[in-house]
Design a protein around this motif. Sequence first.
Motif, PDB file in Angstrom:
ATOM      1  N   GLY A 194     -29.239 -12.517  48.733  1.00 62.33           N
ATOM      2  CA  GLY A 194     -28.345 -12.457  47.757  1.00 62.33           C
ATOM      3  C   GLY A 194     -28.335 -11.639  46.672  1.00 62.33           C
ATOM      4  O   GLY A 194     -27.500 -11.412  45.926  1.00 62.33           O
ATOM      5  N   PHE A 195     -29.430 -10.642  47.084  1.00 61.83           N
ATOM      6  CA  PHE A 195     -29.611  -9.675  45.950  1.00 61.83           C
ATOM      7  C   PHE A 195     -29.865  -8.416  46.733  1.00 61.83           C
ATOM      8  O   PHE A 195     -30.790  -8.253  47.596  1.00 61.83           O
ATOM      9  N   SER A 196     -29.837  -7.126  46.144  1.00 66.27           N
ATOM     10  CA  SER A 196     -30.108  -5.936  46.667  1.00 66.27           C
ATOM     11  C   SER A 196     -30.299  -4.781  45.508  1.00 66.27           C
ATOM     12  O   SER A 196     -29.396  -4.112  45.205  1.00 66.27           O
ATOM     13  N   PRO A 197     -31.492  -5.053  44.753  1.00 61.00           N
ATOM     14  CA  PRO A 197     -31.695  -4.209  43.949  1.00 61.00           C
ATOM     15  C   PRO A 197     -31.803  -2.600  44.093  1.00 61.00           C
ATOM     16  O   PRO A 197     -31.881  -1.994  43.046  1.00 61.00           O
ATOM     17  N   GLU A 198     -32.219  -2.382  45.103  1.00 57.98           N
ATOM     18  CA  GLU A 198     -32.237  -0.921  45.659  1.00 57.98           C
ATOM     19  C   GLU A 198     -31.193  -0.599  46.728  1.00 57.98           C
ATOM     20  O   GLU A 198     -31.607  -0.078  47.717  1.00 57.98           O
ATOM     21  N   LYS A 199     -30.112  -1.203  46.549  1.00 60.47           N
ATOM     22  CA  LYS A 199     -28.891  -0.937  47.467  1.00 60.47           C
ATOM     23  C   LYS A 199     -28.532   0.397  47.843  1.00 60.47           C
ATOM     24  O   LYS A 199     -28.356   0.703  48.972  1.00 60.47           O
ATOM     25  N   GLN A 200     -28.643   1.431  46.796  1.00 59.24           N
ATOM     26  CA  GLN A 200     -28.458   2.846  47.275  1.00 59.24           C
ATOM     27  C   GLN A 200     -29.271   3.236  48.237  1.00 59.24           C
ATOM     28  O   GLN A 200     -28.660   3.954  49.060  1.00 59.24           O
ATOM     29  N   TRP A 201     -30.500   2.915  48.326  1.00 59.55           N
ATOM     30  CA  TRP A 201     -31.465   3.338  49.748  1.00 59.55           C
ATOM     31  C   TRP A 201     -30.758   2.797  50.987  1.00 59.55           C
ATOM     32  O   TRP A 201     -30.788   3.597  51.851  1.00 59.55           O
ATOM     33  N   VAL A 202     -30.305   1.562  50.957  1.00 59.18           N
ATOM     34  CA  VAL A 202     -29.664   0.987  52.044  1.00 59.18           C
ATOM     35  C   VAL A 202     -28.254   1.698  52.408  1.00 59.18           C
ATOM     36  O   VAL A 202     -28.070   2.099  53.657  1.00 59.18           O
ATOM     37  N   ASP A 203     -27.578   1.938  51.342  1.00 55.44           N
ATOM     38  CA  ASP A 203     -26.187   2.681  51.593  1.00 55.44           C
ATOM     39  C   ASP A 203     -26.355   3.972  52.058  1.00 55.44           C
ATOM     40  O   ASP A 203     -25.870   4.558  52.833  1.00 55.44           O
ATOM     41  N   ASP A 204     -27.355   4.705  51.454  1.00 52.69           N
ATOM     42  CA  ASP A 204     -27.708   6.084  51.991  1.00 52.69           C
ATOM     43  C   ASP A 204     -28.125   6.126  53.466  1.00 52.69           C
ATOM     44  O   ASP A 204     -27.698   7.009  54.443  1.00 52.69           O
ATOM     45  N   ALA A 205     -28.993   5.053  54.081  1.00 55.39           N
ATOM     46  CA  ALA A 205     -29.364   5.042  55.243  1.00 55.39           C
ATOM     47  C   ALA A 205     -28.130   4.690  56.304  1.00 55.39           C
ATOM     48  O   ALA A 205     -27.864   5.071  57.334  1.00 55.39           O
ATOM     49  N   VAL A 206     -26.899   3.755  55.644  1.00 52.61           N
ATOM     50  CA  VAL A 206     -26.014   3.416  56.383  1.00 52.61           C
ATOM     51  C   VAL A 206     -25.032   4.555  56.846  1.00 52.61           C
ATOM     52  O   VAL A 206     -24.481   4.914  57.810  1.00 52.61           O
ATOM     53  N   LYS A 207     -24.951   5.357  55.731  1.00 53.36           N
ATOM     54  CA  LYS A 207     -24.123   6.886  55.783  1.00 53.36           C
ATOM     55  C   LYS A 207     -24.860   7.674  56.699  1.00 53.36           C
ATOM     56  O   LYS A 207     -24.305   8.378  57.607  1.00 53.36           O
ATOM     57  N   TYR A 208     -26.011   7.613  56.642  1.00 52.17           N
ATOM     58  CA  TYR A 208     -26.893   8.495  57.660  1.00 52.17           C
ATOM     59  C   TYR A 208     -26.630   8.070  59.031  1.00 52.17           C
ATOM     60  O   TYR A 208     -26.630   8.769  60.171  1.00 52.17           O
ATOM     61  N   ALA A 209     -26.636   6.758  59.222  1.00 53.72           N
ATOM     62  CA  ALA A 209     -26.494   6.181  60.507  1.00 53.72           C
ATOM     63  C   ALA A 209     -24.919   6.562  60.993  1.00 53.72           C
ATOM     64  O   ALA A 209     -24.858   6.985  62.371  1.00 53.72           O
ATOM     65  N   ALA A 210     -24.210   6.533  60.167  1.00 49.59           N
ATOM     66  CA  ALA A 210     -22.595   7.036  60.361  1.00 49.59           C
ATOM     67  C   ALA A 210     -22.624   8.550  60.978  1.00 49.59           C
ATOM     68  O   ALA A 210     -21.980   8.672  61.937  1.00 49.59           O
ATOM     69  N   SER A 211     -23.123   9.257  60.403  1.00 47.84           N
ATOM     70  CA  SER A 211     -23.289  10.513  60.557  1.00 47.84           C
ATOM     71  C   SER A 211     -23.710  10.976  61.967  1.00 47.84           C
ATOM     72  O   SER A 211     -23.523  11.957  62.458  1.00 47.84           O
ATOM     73  N   LYS A 212     -24.681  10.303  62.339  1.00 52.43           N
ATOM     74  CA  LYS A 212     -25.328  10.283  63.893  1.00 52.43           C
ATOM     75  C   LYS A 212     -24.651   9.523  64.649  1.00 52.43           C
ATOM     76  O   LYS A 212     -25.096   9.313  66.030  1.00 52.43           O
ATOM     77  N   GLY A 213     -23.518   9.091  64.348  1.00 51.20           N
ATOM     78  CA  GLY A 213     -22.752   8.112  65.369  1.00 51.20           C
ATOM     79  C   GLY A 213     -23.463   6.620  66.019  1.00 51.20           C
ATOM     80  O   GLY A 213     -23.439   6.267  67.090  1.00 51.20           O
ATOM     81  N   VAL A 214     -23.921   6.004  65.037  1.00 52.00           N
ATOM     82  CA  VAL A 214     -24.662   4.756  65.018  1.00 52.00           C
ATOM     83  C   VAL A 214     -23.805   3.595  64.531  1.00 52.00           C
ATOM     84  O   VAL A 214     -23.450   3.448  63.521  1.00 52.00           O
ATOM     85  N   LEU A 215     -23.575   2.726  65.586  1.00 56.85           N
ATOM     86  CA  LEU A 215     -22.841   1.220  65.064  1.00 56.85           C
ATOM     87  C   LEU A 215     -24.079   0.371  64.365  1.00 56.85           C
ATOM     88  O   LEU A 215     -25.057   0.127  65.064  1.00 56.85           O
ATOM     89  N   LEU A 216     -23.774  -0.283  63.269  1.00 53.96           N
ATOM     90  CA  LEU A 216     -24.355  -1.354  62.779  1.00 53.96           C
ATOM     91  C   LEU A 216     -23.651  -2.794  62.896  1.00 53.96           C
ATOM     92  O   LEU A 216     -22.548  -2.731  62.681  1.00 53.96           O
TER      93      LEU A 216
END
Length: 560
Positions: free
Chosen positions: A361-383
């Motif tokens: 229910g909480f994500s204090p370092e959400k920016q780190w996860v968001d950046d990883a999600v964007k990185y996955a998108a740039s490499k053609g990876v589905l989450l």
Amino acid sequence: MIFQTKKSVLASLAIGFWLASSAQTSVNEVPKGWHLKDLNSDGLYGISLDKAYDFLKNKKSNTVIVAVIDSGIDTLHEDLKPVLWTNPKEIPGNGKDDDKNGYVDDVHGWNFIGGKDGRNVKEDSYEAARVYHKFKAKFENVSDTASLSKEDLYTYKMWKKAEKQVTGGGKESGLELLILKRTFQAAVKNDTILQKAIGKPTYSGRDLEAFTPTTDEQKKAKTSLLIFFTSNNVMDMTNTALMDDFKNYLDSEEKKAEAADKAPKDYRGEIVKDNYDDFNDRYYGNNDVMANTPFHGTHVSGIIAAARNNGKGIDGIANNVKIMAVRAVPDGDEHDKDVALAIRYAVDNGAKVINMSFGKGFSPEKQWVDDAVKYAASKGVLLVHAAGNDAANVDSVENYPNPLFKDESGKAANWITVGASGDPKAGGLVASFSNYGKKEVDVFAPGVKIYSSIPGGNTYGDAQGTSMASPVVAGVAALILSYYPNLTPQQVKSVIENSAVKTDLKVVSPGSDESVSLSDLSVTGGILNAFEAVKLADSISSGKSQPAKANQPKAQKAMK
């Protein structure tokens, strides 16, 4: 795991258990592997997998790597050994980082919650408690938020939410915890009686159901304990697994109760020993991807890719997949840094689909996860992510990780959020525990009484939750990419959503008695269907059509 519902729901069930109520939930049985079946030919609301393979039978497939970010995987399981990803650039057991990726001997994946000394994190605290105590000194005396920076205001609001959750339980929570403790004590006593009466230390729910008591004490013990097996549709589960699950849940609730007055123990830090606040300190952990808590990840992996047609146990969904094990989920809430690095590790090592059956229910370092999600998108990876098991509307209740970027730059297009469906004969078309959301849950997929691999080498059993629904979608996504590798993650997401099969049946909205349409609970208003998905993928891949915003009329009719 069965104890994945709201505390109040479990407490209600515990009261019935504690009082040895004879009233049991009556649920018709569904066969093992029902989630793979077809409505027209089998009468079950599965994903029509055999029809999908029949459609694909003359087509060539390519190997797809699926990363399972989870609690660990039984790498010795008979149905998983043949499908484990093996790092081709790493020489096993030589103690060297042969591929120079920063992770030594990462043969089948990596464990981000392990220590270099070989120890592993098993239990951990909850993010609400971590947030509350971390920022308490900074925010507890703040009365005027006007002077706070944008970032501090974001953190302050998160802290206030944590404060309410951690300190707001009151007498009701204390009573529920007391009931749970007494329930567990009664369960231990009844289990001891039944082990002696049945004549063996380990028995399943079916063994218990078939057992004929000879004394009043045995009869009472059977009635009391059988409630948990029947009410949760886990008749194939053993008494030891049931009791372990119950004990883990009780321990977690006790930790939550302590959090109001006591800062949580740093379980992770004592073992991992990284500088958590430095995201660039990322080369920590060990290569023990099985560790000591592999139930959840083993079950999830089997759903996706257990070796097909080998005459053993179960058949996974995808037939040309390698499972990459990435351990980042303890008994407790995962840490954002571990999740972000787990995603990046999977992407960097060739995964094209990542399954994430966890949440908090909480994500204090959400920016780190968001950046990883964007990185996955740039490499053609589905989450692919599980929606959660709180019977909550995630359009308005936070559930992390999620595809909504903290910096308000938009929403990840390479992300699918999955709710859990069932079968009307076995409790309803929508699982009573599933989170939902007309905007944030993309599709529903089978997640009730799913039979799959569990630790033990050649052992199988049922589990349920959106944790099981997510790998059903991940398996179908991998199947699509195996035969249609030219499709982007966004196209695969579109295929899965636009081929989801609708129904005119009314469903019960989780957490209520309200009868609604499935379109009120998800973006698509439909249930995953592998057959319709591969047909649409074939059409798009060949350039014959583009995804439409409507389902196939024939498929809609089939679900009525």
